[in-house]
Design a protein around this motif. Structure first.
Motif, PDB file in Angstrom:
ATOM      1  N   PRO A  36       0.719  -1.096  -0.145  1.00  0.00           N
ATOM      2  CA  PRO A  36      -0.080   0.023  -0.059  1.00  0.00           C
ATOM      3  C   PRO A  36       0.891   1.140  -0.036  1.00  0.00           C
ATOM      4  CG  PRO A  36      -0.640  -1.395   1.688  1.00  0.00           C
ATOM      5  CD  PRO A  36       0.626  -2.022   1.275  1.00  0.00           C
ATOM      6  N   ALA A  37       0.376   2.253  -0.705  1.00  0.00           N
ATOM      7  CA  ALA A  37       1.020   3.459  -0.605  1.00  0.00           C
ATOM      8  C   ALA A  37       0.144   4.569   0.245  1.00  0.00           C
ATOM      9  CB  ALA A  37       1.260   4.226  -2.032  1.00  0.00           C
ATOM     10  N   GLU A  38       0.464   5.029   1.420  1.00  0.00           N
ATOM     11  CA  GLU A  38      -0.422   5.951   2.250  1.00  0.00           C
ATOM     12  C   GLU A  38      -1.799   5.299   2.436  1.00  0.00           C
ATOM     13  OE1 GLU A  38       0.344   9.177   3.243  1.00  0.00           O
ATOM     14  OE2 GLU A  38       2.472   8.821   2.569  1.00  0.00           O
ATOM     15  N   GLY A  39      -1.588   3.839   2.590  1.00  0.00           N
ATOM     16  CA  GLY A  39      -2.918   2.865   3.095  1.00  0.00           C
ATOM     17  C   GLY A  39      -3.758   2.612   1.768  1.00  0.00           C
ATOM     18  N   HIS A  40      -3.296   2.863   0.624  1.00  0.00           N
ATOM     19  CA  HIS A  40      -3.968   2.426  -0.580  1.00  0.00           C
ATOM     20  C   HIS A  40      -3.384   1.406  -1.233  1.00  0.00           C
ATOM     21  CE1 HIS A  40      -7.394   5.458  -0.385  1.00  0.00           C
ATOM     22  NE2 HIS A  40      -6.328   6.257  -0.003  1.00  0.00           N
ATOM     23  N   ARG A  41      -3.961   0.269  -1.259  1.00  0.00           N
ATOM     24  CA  ARG A  41      -3.374  -0.770  -2.273  1.00  0.00           C
ATOM     25  C   ARG A  41      -3.628  -0.631  -3.760  1.00  0.00           C
ATOM     26  NH1 ARG A  41      -2.530  -6.519  -1.375  1.00  0.00           N
ATOM     27  NH2 ARG A  41      -1.008  -6.957  -3.108  1.00  0.00           N
ATOM     28  N   GLU A  42      -4.623   0.201  -4.030  1.00  0.00           N
ATOM     29  CA  GLU A  42      -5.037   0.548  -5.624  1.00  0.00           C
ATOM     30  C   GLU A  42      -4.926   1.903  -5.623  1.00  0.00           C
ATOM     31  OE1 GLU A  42      -7.768  -3.336  -7.064  1.00  0.00           O
ATOM     32  OE2 GLU A  42      -8.871  -1.380  -6.506  1.00  0.00           O
ATOM     33  N   LEU A  43      -4.410   2.369  -6.923  1.00  0.00           N
ATOM     34  CA  LEU A  43      -4.450   3.753  -6.986  1.00  0.00           C
ATOM     35  C   LEU A  43      -5.290   4.196  -8.454  1.00  0.00           C
ATOM     36  CD1 LEU A  43      -0.749   4.737  -6.398  1.00  0.00           C
ATOM     37  CD2 LEU A  43      -2.674   5.009  -4.838  1.00  0.00           C
ATOM     38  N   VAL A  44      -6.229   5.194  -8.317  1.00  0.00           N
ATOM     39  CA  VAL A  44      -6.771   5.592  -9.524  1.00  0.00           C
ATOM     40  C   VAL A  44      -5.708   6.315 -10.436  1.00  0.00           C
ATOM     41  CG1 VAL A  44      -8.458   7.151 -10.725  1.00  0.00           C
ATOM     42  CG2 VAL A  44      -9.128   5.679  -8.509  1.00  0.00           C
ATOM     43  N   ASP A  45      -5.459   5.633 -11.644  1.00  0.00           N
ATOM     44  CA  ASP A  45      -4.622   6.303 -12.495  1.00  0.00           C
ATOM     45  C   ASP A  45      -5.038   7.672 -13.235  1.00  0.00           C
ATOM     46  OD1 ASP A  45      -2.430   6.588 -14.297  1.00  0.00           O
ATOM     47  OD2 ASP A  45      -3.316   5.206 -15.702  1.00  0.00           O
ATOM     48  N   GLY A  46      -4.146   8.867 -12.840  1.00  0.00           N
ATOM     49  CA  GLY A  46      -4.613  10.242 -13.368  1.00  0.00           C
ATOM     50  C   GLY A  46      -3.817  10.263 -14.523  1.00  0.00           C
ATOM     51  N   MET A  77       8.236  17.076  -5.373  1.00  0.00           N
ATOM     52  CA  MET A  77       7.280  15.995  -5.821  1.00  0.00           C
ATOM     53  C   MET A  77       7.062  15.039  -5.056  1.00  0.00           C
ATOM     54  SD  MET A  77       9.335  15.023  -9.617  1.00  0.00           S
ATOM     55  CE  MET A  77       8.709  13.428  -9.898  1.00  0.00           C
ATOM     56  N   ALA A  78       8.007  14.779  -3.973  1.00  0.00           N
ATOM     57  CA  ALA A  78       7.792  13.515  -2.992  1.00  0.00           C
ATOM     58  C   ALA A  78       6.439  13.952  -2.259  1.00  0.00           C
ATOM     59  CB  ALA A  78       8.757  13.342  -2.270  1.00  0.00           C
ATOM     60  N   ALA A  79       6.102  15.298  -1.665  1.00  0.00           N
ATOM     61  CA  ALA A  79       5.257  15.596  -0.676  1.00  0.00           C
ATOM     62  C   ALA A  79       4.022  15.706  -1.904  1.00  0.00           C
ATOM     63  CB  ALA A  79       5.545  17.046  -0.239  1.00  0.00           C
ATOM     64  N   ALA A  80       4.144  16.166  -2.989  1.00  0.00           N
ATOM     65  CA  ALA A  80       2.899  16.318  -3.881  1.00  0.00           C
ATOM     66  C   ALA A  80       2.442  14.637  -4.296  1.00  0.00           C
ATOM     67  CB  ALA A  80       3.244  16.879  -5.131  1.00  0.00           C
ATOM     68  N   SER A  81       3.457  13.768  -4.370  1.00  0.00           N
ATOM     69  CA  SER A  81       2.804  12.440  -4.662  1.00  0.00           C
ATOM     70  C   SER A  81       2.237  11.851  -3.446  1.00  0.00           C
ATOM     71  CB  SER A  81       3.988  11.654  -5.248  1.00  0.00           C
ATOM     72  OG  SER A  81       4.748  12.200  -6.318  1.00  0.00           O
ATOM     73  N   ARG A  82       2.959  12.258  -2.531  1.00  0.00           N
ATOM     74  CA  ARG A  82       2.385  11.555  -1.174  1.00  0.00           C
ATOM     75  C   ARG A  82       0.919  12.065  -0.933  1.00  0.00           C
ATOM     76  NH1 ARG A  82       7.044  12.293   1.374  1.00  0.00           N
ATOM     77  NH2 ARG A  82       6.214  14.029   2.257  1.00  0.00           N
ATOM     78  N   ALA A  83       0.622  13.411  -1.167  1.00  0.00           N
ATOM     79  CA  ALA A  83      -0.820  14.041  -1.141  1.00  0.00           C
ATOM     80  C   ALA A  83      -1.579  13.224  -2.176  1.00  0.00           C
ATOM     81  CB  ALA A  83      -0.664  15.573  -1.375  1.00  0.00           C
ATOM     82  N   ALA A  84      -1.114  12.960  -3.198  1.00  0.00           N
ATOM     83  CA  ALA A  84      -2.233  12.114  -4.033  1.00  0.00           C
ATOM     84  C   ALA A  84      -2.509  10.728  -3.744  1.00  0.00           C
ATOM     85  CB  ALA A  84      -1.426  12.221  -5.562  1.00  0.00           C
ATOM     86  N   PHE A  85      -1.386  10.204  -3.340  1.00  0.00           N
ATOM     87  CA  PHE A  85      -1.666   8.796  -2.742  1.00  0.00           C
ATOM     88  C   PHE A  85      -2.572   8.740  -1.636  1.00  0.00           C
ATOM     89  CE2 PHE A  85       3.156   7.835  -3.424  1.00  0.00           C
ATOM     90  CZ  PHE A  85       3.129   7.691  -4.972  1.00  0.00           C
ATOM     91  N   ARG A  86      -2.464   9.732  -1.025  1.00  0.00           N
ATOM     92  CA  ARG A  86      -3.467   9.635   0.236  1.00  0.00           C
ATOM     93  C   ARG A  86      -5.052   9.809  -0.253  1.00  0.00           C
ATOM     94  NH1 ARG A  86      -1.068  13.698   2.787  1.00  0.00           N
ATOM     95  NH2 ARG A  86      -2.908  15.263   2.362  1.00  0.00           N
ATOM     96  N   GLU A  87      -4.939  10.419  -1.357  1.00  0.00           N
ATOM     97  CA  GLU A  87      -6.513  10.455  -1.960  1.00  0.00           C
ATOM     98  C   GLU A  87      -6.685   9.161  -2.740  1.00  0.00           C
ATOM     99  OE1 GLU A  87      -8.608  12.894  -1.333  1.00  0.00           O
ATOM    100  OE2 GLU A  87      -7.183  14.063  -0.311  1.00  0.00           O
TER     101      GLU A  87
END
Ligand code: PMP
Length: 434
Positions: free
Chosen positions: A47-57, A386-396
């Motif tokens: 999981p990334a930030e708790g998500h096993r699946e990510l919606v692909d943007g 980039m790292a902070a922005a990506s983490r914020a996206a993973f959280r969503e």
């Protein structure tokens, strides 16, 4: 079958041995491990930030317009695998490639007529440049070998394409002084829904006129400059270029590798201007993002010119040219796209992105928010972390890839409204925290 690697083993080997796009070596980046992908979702090993699946943007960089693991594309691939996955294209031909070439000629603007099936976008731009240079060589005018483009563009990572990428601060500035010396116009004024600025149009016309004797072609991304800055401009400038090229005997190349197949709301971005180029490059969404394939289309005038020269052949022939597997999937992808109301879907996404990003424009640190077709861009007034922005996206629960001062999305056309809302929330969070 070998034992599957654990995530730890896989990442250790990745760090030791594997280059990633624009990546440092040895592995100072920590990529996410994707186990599988289906629909608009990437399934991660951990999981990334708790998500096993990510919606692909990102549609895997503009390409996976139908999403992943699509039954129609899978079937086309399986069926073609049972016949042949590859045969050389020199001296041989086959239905998938011929059918694809004919279909591309049918759906692209007149008078494009001949198709070179390349194996990547960058190579299709190389081929386009070669076609143009060879056309003038055949016409007895070898001095016409330079290219004009506008700043802020991106056309790929091989040699000629790099020479027409943004020369200042762009990804290839390392090579300035070594790459072929091209002619650069200023980047077009921003704004898709704007009337062409007359003084900028004069600048374009003047540059084409001044360099006409040495210019083989003008090479541009129509309407959207992608990886060079995600900028949109008035389609009117394409008409200005067409007229200037006609007046001064210069060929016009549109790189529609990113914009092709509906991304901007028209099947090809050139249609926003009602303008046809002499040469057009396609790639990315050509196979729905399944396989690597690209195409360079040219007019009969260009092809006849080359064929009447001292060396009457286009001297280019990659091993995997016309790959039947890729061509079969491209045929299926095209029919899938064209058999549905793709324009309605892209419009729906455009509306969703406009609504979902409307309030993002008011955030501190946000310089601009722009949407065109299925492309949404938030430009910051600083380089994104980039790292902070990506983490914020993973959280969503969303996969984005912010770069420089840009947080942006180009989702698959099949993205449904709830997932689109998540993507917008992720872009907003990434813009706030990046
Ligand atoms: N031209 C444009 C407009 C692109 O966006 C890209 C890819 N980002 C390329 C060319 C190069 O394509 P490829 O990565 O398939 O070589």
């Amino acid at each position: 079958m070998p034992e599957p690697l654990t995530t730890g083993e896989l990442l250790a080997l990745d760090r030791q041995h594997v280059w990633h796009p624009y990546g440092p070596m040895p592995g100072r980046q920590e990529p996410l491990v994707v186990e599988s992908a289906s629909g608009v979702r990437l399934r991660l090993a951990d999981p990334a930030e708790g998500h096993r699946e990510l919606v692909d943007g990102m549609s895997s960089w503009w390409s996976a317009v139908h999403g992943y693991n699509h039954p129609v594309l899978n079937e086309a691939a399986h069926e073609q695998l049972g016949r042949m996955s590859h045969v050389m294209f020199g001296g041989l031909t086959h239905e998938p490639a011929v059918r694809l070439a004919a279909r591309l000629v049918e759906i692209t603007p007149e008078p494009l007529r001949h198709v070179f099936l390349a194996d990547s976008g960058s190579v299709s731009v190389e081929v386009a440049v070669k076609m143009c240079l060879q056309y003038w060589r055949s016409a007895g005018r070898p001095a016409k070998h330079r290219l004009l483009t506008w700043r802020g563009g991106y056309h790929g990572d091989t040699w000629q394409p790099m020479s027409v990428c943004d020369p200042d601060g762009g990804m290839h500035h390392l090579w300035s002084g070594v790459l072929p010396r091209q002619v650069f116009a200023d980047a077009p004024p921003a704004g898709f829904d704007t009337e062409p600025d007359e003084s900028y149009a004069r600048h374009l016309r003047a540059l084409v006129a001044r360099h006409a004797d040495e210019l083989a072609a003008v090479v541009v991304e129509p309407v959207v400059q992608g990886a060079g800055g995600m900028r949109f401009h008035s389609p009117g400038y394409l008409r200005v270029l067409r007229e200037a090229c006609d007046e001064h005997d210069v060929l016009l190349v549109f790189d529609e590798i990113a914009t092709g197949f509906g991304r901007t709301g028209e099947l090809f971005a050139a249609s926003h201007a009602g303008v046809s180029p002499d040469v057009m490059c396609l790639g990315k969404a050509l196979t729905g993002g399944y396989l690597t394939l690209a195409a360079t289309l040219c007019t009969a005038r260009v092809a006849d010119g080359i064929s009447s020269g001292e060396v009457p052949v286009l001297a280019h022939g990659p091993t995997f040219m016309g790959n039947p597997l890729a061509a079969a999937v491209a045929n299926a992808s095209l029919e899938l796209l064209l058999s549905q109301d793709w324009q309605g879907e892209v419009r729906r996404i455009e509306t969703g992105l406009r609504q979902g990003l409307a309030e993002t424009a008011g955030l501190p640190g946000v310089r601009d928010v722009r949407v065109l077709g299925a492309v949404g861009v938030v430009q910051l007034d600083h380089e994104a972390d980039m790292a902070a922005a990506s983490r914020a996206a993973f959280r969503e629960g969303v996969w984005l890839r912010p770069f420089r001062d840009l947080v942006y999305t180009m989702p698959p056309y099949i993205t449904q409204d709830d997932d689109l809302a998540r993507i917008c929330a992720a872009v907003t969070a990434a813009a706030r925290e990046g």
